[in-house]
Enzyme design. Structure first.
Site, PDB file in Angstrom:
ATOM      1  CE  LYS A 150      -9.180  -1.671   0.545  1.00  0.00           C
ATOM      2  NZ  LYS A 150      -8.564  -2.965   0.939  1.00  0.00           N
ATOM      3  CG  HIS A 153      -5.974   2.912   4.022  1.00  0.00           C
ATOM      4  ND1 HIS A 153      -5.327   2.612   5.050  1.00  0.00           N
ATOM      5  CD2 HIS A 153      -7.442   3.171   4.026  1.00  0.00           C
ATOM      6  CE1 HIS A 153      -6.199   2.486   5.670  1.00  0.00           C
ATOM      7  NE2 HIS A 153      -7.541   2.862   5.359  1.00  0.00           N
ATOM      8  CG  HIS A 156      -1.464   0.962   0.734  1.00  0.00           C
ATOM      9  ND1 HIS A 156      -1.626  -0.552   0.457  1.00  0.00           N
ATOM     10  CD2 HIS A 156      -2.658   1.539   0.607  1.00  0.00           C
ATOM     11  CE1 HIS A 156      -2.775  -0.804   0.128  1.00  0.00           C
ATOM     12  NE2 HIS A 156      -3.490   0.442   0.172  1.00  0.00           N
TER      13      HIS A 156
END
Length: 581
Positions: A150, A153, A156
């Site tokens: 991911k 993203h 986070h």
């Protein structure tokens, strides 16, 4: 000039006037309470708190639980009161006593301490606001665990921002800090990407932008998986091959990982041995039950449910890897504390993980700490869908760049407008994230990101830039003479100047409180209070055009110290204070 002979004060544990000079004033107040009530000095000190609205220090008398009426207790202190070099006045107000410190000496001692610890500290780095409470101790701070699948993203984002703050905070309090950026890189997601890559992968795209390409593959293969359950089965087989150490399956994974991240201690770095031995230990202790071929730890009696430690296909699961990883880390680092900065959605997982380590008999399990936080909502670019963080920040930077170009003269003076606008954009993202308590969810607001009005990131940078510009606008005052040659008593006539100096004096305590709460919002609130106090002083505490050179220097000294402390609070929040914008 301040009187050179300040009356001597007793030494009290947990105070350090050499790092926080307002401690001296607090001890002086506590001594008066202790002499007149009489109560032990240390007990008296616990009652001396910062006051509200224009009061320096306030004492709530009922907290001492003394016999007799509160008015009589207050009278004992008031009757004996004589102003001295530390304290100039006391006022009785219902159940409270408000103490006002000696203004002239407060100015001198606070500004000199800020100046000395900023410019001539033992380490040669700015040290005002730091303390030694963690000296000799080691902490591991683990934060930002982006799934490589991911990338960075926006989900986070908070771990990265709050984690960096926690690491800085512990450093400021004397701890040795080891930051671990943990990458959730194992698991079925990886199997999914591997499956997807066979179908959609392109070496050329991968070399152009590894993260973006793998993300695109991940999105496509997820669509396939929704339509066709076999895709997940293939992915699980890939993962099984990787766990079993099948070179062909591992090869791609290694290459992808190198291309997209550098120093991450991914879960996959946790050896199979640590995981197996942890599982065996749990089995030997009778903590494991089986269900449909999977193995679980029963934590029902701690109200933590049942936690899966091995799936029925024999592959490990997060919990086992976390347990193995923690044990490996303790063996390697012998930390005094380990902090996981992870969203509150993981509260149960972390509680289970800590409890299992405690049940396994590790004495250090009690030194594990979960710093949690709520969700960010509504975070998407102006064009729509949620994307990578760097796109959000670029967009914020562009918005700022447009704003900056509106003032041609100032814009021309900025050396690198692109970088500057990016920094302001990043500041906007970070301040918005840290302004409220961690646990709160918040909705990402584009307008707050780019506004110089109100309590926003750009406003904070603007306050710092404005302070930095005073020296440029008054070159005849720079460099300032030695502090001993600056007459700070000239500042006593300005109440706004007093507010600033007293606030500067509170900063070391603001840092100490943040260490107890692990809340960046305390530092953010301080930074805005300081920025507002400075902005209130602009019209009355004027440097440019002040004909009395002594007064001009004293004001300049105050603003220079304010800039140092505002900058220190911003750096603690992992924000780079700007000199021009």
């Amino acid at each position: 000039m301040a009187s050179t002979s300040m009356p001597e004060l007793p030494v009290v544990p947990d105070t350090d006037p050499s790092k926080a000079v307002l401690d001296s004033f607090r001890i002086a107040i506590a001594k008066r309470l202790s002499d007149s009530l009489p109560i032990p000095l240390e007990q008296a000190l616990t009652g001396v708190d910062y006051g509200k609205k224009g009061e320096d220090f306030t004492v709530a008398l009922p907290r001492f639980r003394l016999p007799g009426k509160v008015d009589e207790i207050a009278a004992k202190v008031i009757e004996k009161f004589q102003p001295d070099e530390w304290v100039e006045a006391v006022v009785h107000d219902k159940a409270f006593l408000h103490f006002r410190v000696n203004t002239t000496n407060m100015f001198r001692l606070v500004l000199d301490q800020v100046n000395a610890l900023t410019h001539s500290s033992p380490s040669g780095k700015p040290e005002y606001g730091t303390n030694d409470s963690g000296k000799g101790k080691k902490v591991i701070v683990e934060y930002s665990s982006p799934n490589i699948a991911k990338s960075f993203h926006v989900g986070h984002l908070r771990s990265t921002i709050i984690g960096a703050f926690i690491a800085n905070l512990y450093k400021a309090c004397g701890w040795e800090v080891i930051s671990m950026n943990y990458l959730g890189d194992w698991g079925t997601q990886f199997g999914l990407i591997a499956t997807g890559y066979e179908k959609y992968g392109s070496q050329e795209e991968l070399e152009k932008d590894a993260i973006k390409h793998l993300f695109d593959v991940y999105v496509k293969v997820n669509k396939d998986a929704d339509a066709d359950p076999n895709v997940k089965v293939d992915a699980a087989q890939w993962f099984k091959r990787m766990e079993d150490g099948d070179e062909a399956a591992l090869k791609n994974w290694r290459i992808w990982r190198e291309m997209s991240f550098d120093v991450y201690t991914g879960e996959s770095a946790v050896g199979k041995e640590s995981m197996d031995s942890a599982l065996k230990q749990l089995e030997d202790m009778g903590l494991i039950c089986e269900s449909n071929g999977a193995k679980l730890v029963d934590l029902e009696k701690y109200k933590l449910g049942k936690a899966v430690v091995r799936k029925k296909d024999g592959t490990s699961i997060y919990l086992t890897r976390d347990i193995g990883g923690a044990i490996e880390r303790y063996e390697k680092y012998e930390f005094d504390k380990m902090i996981y900065v992870v969203s509150s959605q993981q509260d149960l997982h972390l509680a289970q993980f800590f409890k299992v380590l405690e049940l396994m008999g590790f004495p250090w399990a009690k030194n594990l700490l979960h710093i949690n936080y709520g969700l960010v909502q509504g975070m998407s670019t102006r064009k729509g869908t949620v994307v990578f963080l760097d796109q959000i920040i670029k967009e914020a930077g562009n918005v700022m760049h447009e704003q900056m170009q509106k003032n041609e003269d100032k814009y021309a003076a900025v050396e690198d407008p692109e970088t500057t606008s990016l920094e302001i954009g990043i500041t906007g993202v970070k301040i918005q994230d840290m302004a409220a308590k961690r646990i709160n969810n918040y909705t990402f607001n584009w307008d707050r990101m780019k506004s110089f009005e109100g309590d926003t990131g750009p406003y904070l940078q603007y306050a710092h830039v404005r302070l930095a510009s005073i020296g440029r606008k008054n070159p005849h005052l720079i460099p300032l003479p030695e502090p001993s040659a600056i007459d700070t008593s000239a500042l006593a006539q300005y109440s706004h100047a007093r507010d600033i100096a007293f606030l500067l004096g509170t900063y070391p305590d603001v840092v100490k409180v943040a260490l107890k709460t692990h809340e960046p919002s305390g530092i953010v609130t301080f930074a805005f209070r300081l920025a507002h106090a400075i902005s209130s002083a602009w019209d009355s505490v004027i440097v440019k055009g002040e004909e009395d050179i002594e007064k001009a220097r004293a004001k300049m000294y105050l603003y220079e110290c304010a800039r140092e402390v505002l900058g220190a609070s911003m750096r603690l929040l992992s924000i780079r204070p700007l000199g021009r914008m």
